[in-house]
Design a protein around this motif. Structure first.
Motif, short mmCIF file in Angstrom:
data_model
loop_
_atom_site.label_atom_id
_atom_site.label_comp_id
_atom_site.label_asym_id
_atom_site.label_seq_id
_atom_site.Cartn_x
_atom_site.Cartn_y
_atom_site.Cartn_z
N ARG B 15 -10.88 4.42 -8.86
CA ARG B 15 -11.43 5.47 -8.05
C ARG B 15 -11.17 6.91 -8.41
NH1 ARG B 15 -10.25 4.09 -1.95
NH2 ARG B 15 -8.42 3.46 -2.86
N GLU B 82 -16.67 5.57 -7.18
CA GLU B 82 -16.13 4.75 -5.93
C GLU B 82 -16.12 3.49 -6.01
OE1 GLU B 82 -19.16 6.40 -3.33
OE2 GLU B 82 -18.66 8.64 -3.63
N LEU B 83 -15.56 2.78 -5.24
CA LEU B 83 -15.37 1.36 -5.22
C LEU B 83 -16.88 0.57 -5.23
CD1 LEU B 83 -12.63 0.45 -2.75
CD2 LEU B 83 -12.59 0.29 -5.14
N VAL B 111 -14.63 -1.05 -10.50
CA VAL B 111 -13.82 0.17 -10.09
C VAL B 111 -12.65 -0.42 -9.05
CG1 VAL B 111 -13.92 2.22 -8.76
CG2 VAL B 111 -15.71 1.58 -10.07
#
Lengths: 113, 112
Positions: B15, B82-83, B111
């Motif tokens: 991240r 981002e995830l 991620v």
């Protein structure tokens, strides 16, 4: 906005049986319609396409699809499935110009031996 | 002809990092499109390039960007990962307005 609906998330058929995968689209003008297939871990392979003309189109691997404007449908068919047809199938409409495809959510096909 | 190639095939990032993915189209194809595939959202159009110009863009935040080079090769970049950016990123190439698009095998981005 353009949209594509594939009502069946998962379909199981026996090897040798016939297959029909459903696809409904929403688009104001004459659509460009496509069916793609995706095997696990792979990209998408174009099975067939409809731009205009004959409403029954033939594709690769023995697949065909019929465009029905009155029903806003473009269903994919195969008379006899093979175990190697097990994959995920995506219907798509070409919309908004410049090669933008809008895809349905896909139908996962399982073949029983 | 060789098909569409994408590199790398697999990628793990953290991240906040940024990532660049590469796509080499089929020889002679000048249009390159990018799609994101996730289990929840399905296949979504990111953008399309033709002759080094972005012609169309999907509904993604500005963290997603791309470019195309004079040899038609394309890159896409995602900044501040981002995830939710974990996905299979697919590249497709085509000939101008022919609408037939040929897809590469994709880059699987994870991620953490």
């Amino acid at each position: 906005a353009q949209s594509v609906t594939q009502p069946d998330i998962h379909i199981t058929v026996s090897e040798g049986a016939s297959l029909e995968l459903r696809c409904n689209y929403s688009y104001g003008a004459t659509p460009y319609l496509f069916w793609y297939v995706q095997s696990p871990g792979q990209g998408l392979q174009l099975l067939l396409k409809y731009f205009s003309g004959d409403t029954l189109v033939q594709g690769i691997k023995g697949f065909e699809a019929e465009f029905k404007r009155s029903q806003s449908s473009f269903n994919l068919r195969k008379p006899s499935v093979h175990w190697s047809d097990a994959a995920e199938y995506f219907c798509a409409v070409g919309a908004g110009g410049a090669q933008k495809l809008v895809f349905g959510q896909g139908t996962r096909l399982t073949i029983n031996p | 002809k060789a098909g569409v190639t994408q590199t790398p095939r697999y990628l793990i990032k953290t991240r906040g990092q940024q990532v660049t993915l590469s796509c080499s189209p089929i020889s002679g194809h000048r249009s390159v499109s990018w799609y994101q595939q996730t289990p929840g959202q399905g296949l979504q159009f990111l953008f399309e390039y033709f002759s080094e110009t972005q012609r169309n863009k999907g509904n993604f935040p500005g963290r997603f960007s791309g470019r195309q080079f004079s040899n038609s090769r394309s890159e896409m970049n995602v900044s501040t990962l981002e995830l939710g950016d974990s996905a299979l990123y697919l590249c497709a190439s085509g000939v101008a307005e022919a609408w037939e698009q040929y897809f590469g095998p994709g880059t699987r981005l994870t991620v953490t």
